[in-house]
Write an enzyme that holds these catalytic residues in place. Structure first.
Site: not given
Length: 218
Positions: A45, A49, A133
């Site tokens: 993943e 950011r 999640k």
């Protein structure tokens, strides 16, 4: 609302691990991904950011076509669409809102929206989602919370992320309502900065061995 996309669990490759990649450049992202793949990881993943996150997704897809590559830290419809255009094969968000869920579903990509409470799980469930999640796992009740949730949300499977490492990986994977475990412990910032790819491969190999003993993704 768009029809539901395929389940993420049907795509995750190899051991039930979803390590996070945070890279400043596409080149660095590929190096991290290769180190993880060399350790037996089949899915990663890439988190949004850094400024080069989208380019990193595209670069990994090109360099390592056998690796399943998704995008994380999805916070808006714009994020979801940009990641799809960059080549992301699934989407992960840290939280859930109706608009965000609708936008992620509309891409047609498998997804794991972030939840931390029963109400958020129920909202995702109302949208037809059965994989989410659980974040931040360690601050939201961890293993005991997941056990408690299993009795109520019997059809929901979780990707716990946050506060997970080699020390408790096996405990999380042993839970029947966990389909994959995510986190950044396999790609610590100090090793990435020092370009210690061999050490990342070693961490990945250790985690892969633990995961394969307990649970292998479909």
């Amino acid at each position: 609302m768009s029809s539901l996309p395929p389940l993420l669990s049907s795509l995750v490759k190899g051991p039930a691990l979803l390590p996070i990649i945070q890279a400043d450049t596409p080149h660095e992202a590929v190096a991290i991904a290769k180190a993880l793949a060399d350790g037996g990881v089949g899915s990663v993943e890439v988190v949004l950011r850094t400024r080069q996150a989208l380019a990193a997704i595209t670069a990994i897809r090109t360099a390592l076509p056998n690796l399943l590559v998704g995008a994380g830290t999805i916070l808006s419809a714009a994020d979801a669409n940009a990641c799809k255009d960059a080549g992301a094969q699934f989407l992960v968000s840290p939280a859930s809102t109706p608009k965000l869920l609708e936008a992620m579903i509309a891409t047609g990509l498998p997804l794991a929206p972030g939840v931390a409470t029963p109400s958020e799980i129920a909202m995702a469930y109302e949208y037809g989602l059965r994989e989410v999640k659980f974040f931040p796992a360690h601050l939201s009740g961890g293993i005991e919370m997941l056990k408690a949730l299993s009795g109520v949300f019997r059809q929901v499977k979780f990707c716990p992320t946050g506060g997970i490492g080699q020390h408790n990986l096996a405990e999380f994977l042993a839970l029947k309502n966990v389909f994959v475990v995510g986190g950044s412990w396999l790609t610590p910032a100090n090793l990435v900065k020092a370009q210690q790819w061999g050490q990342i491969t070693a961490l990945a190999a250790e985690a892969t061995a633990i995961a394969r003993q307990i649970k292998t993704a479909a």
